[in-house]
Motif scaffolding. Structure first.
Motif, short mmCIF file in Angstrom:
data_model
loop_
_atom_site.label_atom_id
_atom_site.label_comp_id
_atom_site.label_asym_id
_atom_site.label_seq_id
_atom_site.Cartn_x
_atom_site.Cartn_y
_atom_site.Cartn_z
N LEU A 138 3.28 24.80 48.31
CA LEU A 138 2.50 23.80 47.59
C LEU A 138 2.87 22.37 47.98
O LEU A 138 1.97 21.58 48.34
N PRO A 139 4.15 21.98 47.97
CA PRO A 139 4.46 20.60 48.40
C PRO A 139 4.10 20.33 49.85
O PRO A 139 3.68 19.22 50.20
N ALA A 141 1.56 21.71 51.47
CA ALA A 141 0.10 21.55 51.49
C ALA A 141 -0.30 20.15 51.01
O ALA A 141 -1.20 19.52 51.58
N GLN A 142 0.38 19.65 49.98
CA GLN A 142 0.10 18.30 49.49
C GLN A 142 0.45 17.25 50.55
O GLN A 142 -0.30 16.29 50.77
N THR A 143 1.57 17.45 51.21
CA THR A 143 1.99 16.51 52.26
C THR A 143 0.99 16.49 53.41
O THR A 143 0.61 15.41 53.90
N GLY A 145 -2.10 17.23 53.23
CA GLY A 145 -3.31 16.57 52.75
C GLY A 145 -3.19 15.06 52.76
O GLY A 145 -4.12 14.36 53.17
N TRP A 146 -2.03 14.55 52.34
CA TRP A 146 -1.81 13.09 52.36
C TRP A 146 -1.85 12.54 53.79
O TRP A 146 -2.32 11.42 54.01
N ALA A 150 -4.45 18.62 57.09
CA ALA A 150 -4.73 19.93 56.51
C ALA A 150 -5.66 20.73 57.41
O ALA A 150 -6.60 20.19 58.00
#
Length: 292
Positions: A138-139, A141-143, A145-146, A150
């Motif tokens: 999860l972290p 995937a967020q990184t 995305g930022w 992705a």
């Protein structure tokens, strides 16, 4: 003394023969699944249904291999794994090169250019080797995305580089510990800087551990499924994800020969790497085990 040696020779030969026999049986048992996969991949479906797993093919064919490599989508069945095979190479090669280079620099800095907190930093990086991959999905995937990475090859490369650095740093750090510090100290007295010492002195003697790092990283990244399925898009999937899609989808008739051929194709690069460089892997692991 000579008589004692002669009396012991038959027993020694018997023991050596038993050892070789045990090793051969273990090797055959270990290779049995590979033999089954290879035989199944060159059999027509009719022979697979009618014969046994170890039966030799009566009418061998390479059609399953061609189908596994480049089959077009029909219904729910995915296309072959050919394009995804090259996707894996596009991911593996830069990830292996970057993580190996960064790991070499880290190992060099942690052993030959010690600084305050270097041991703590190494301990934290070593701790990274034991973090379960599922924890960071999860972290990560967020990184990605930022960063706008992705579902891209660049994103997968970054993920594998980040997780590979901990292992490559460990390899190179343990190898460079055996390099005499006097060699680096003499280079410093001659005016050589950080990178010049690394490129001219340390890197040329690092061939054994570079081989270890490359084989380890290549195998780990090529065989990865979790990161591939979590962070890739349809066009950027590695071969392991494509293989899973191919095996777990069908249009009614399960084509075991195509599935086995696809599995052989997906496993071929790692097999080739270990066959060609396996002995260097063992030498590299033991190269820095004894200082001096």
């Amino acid at each position: 003394m000579a008589n004692v040696i002669r009396r012991q020779t038959p027993l020694a030969r018997l023991g050596r023969g038993a050892l070789y026999a045990t090793l051969i049986l273990a090797a055959l048992f270990y290779l049995l699944p590979l033999v089954v996969m290879l035989l199944t991949s060159i059999k027509p479906l009719e022979e697979i249904r009618a014969g046994s797993l170890l039966a030799l093919p009566l009418a061998p064919t390479l059609e399953p291999w061609a189908k596994a490599w480049g089959e077009a989508c029909t219904g729910m069945r995915c296309e072959g794994i050919g394009g995804y095979f090259w996707n894996s190479f596009a991911i593996v090669i830069p990830a292996v090169l970057i993580s190996t280079l960064v790991g070499a620099l880290n190992g060099y800095a942690l052993t030959q250019w010690r600084f305050r907190g270097s041991e703590l930093l190494f301990a934290l990086m070593l701790f990274g080797c034991f973090i379960p991959f599922q924890v960071v999905l999860l972290p990560m995937a967020q990184t990605l995305g930022w960063l706008g990475l992705a579902s891209s090859r660049a994103g997968l490369i970054l993920v594998h580089v980040v997780f590979g650095i901990a292992f490559t740093t460990l390899f190179f750090r343990n190898f460079y510990v055996a390099v005499p510090r006097e060699l680096v100290a003499a280079a410093k007295l001659d005016g050589a800087g950080f990178f010049r010492i690394f490129w001219r002195i340390l890197l040329p003697v690092s061939a054994p551990i570079i081989v270890v790092s490359v084989i380890w990283q290549f195998t780990q990244i090529w065989n990865d499924f979790l990161f591939g399925v979590a962070f890739s898009g349809h066009d950027t999937q590695p071969v392991t994800v494509a293989l899973n899609n191919l095996v777990n989808t069908s249009t009614g008739v399960k084509e075991y020969n195509v599935d086995m051929a696809a599995a052989m194709i997906a496993a071929l690069p790692t097999l080739v790497v270990y066959v060609l460089a396996g002995k260097y892997f063992v030498r590299g692991l033991t190269a820095g085990s004894v200082k001096g």
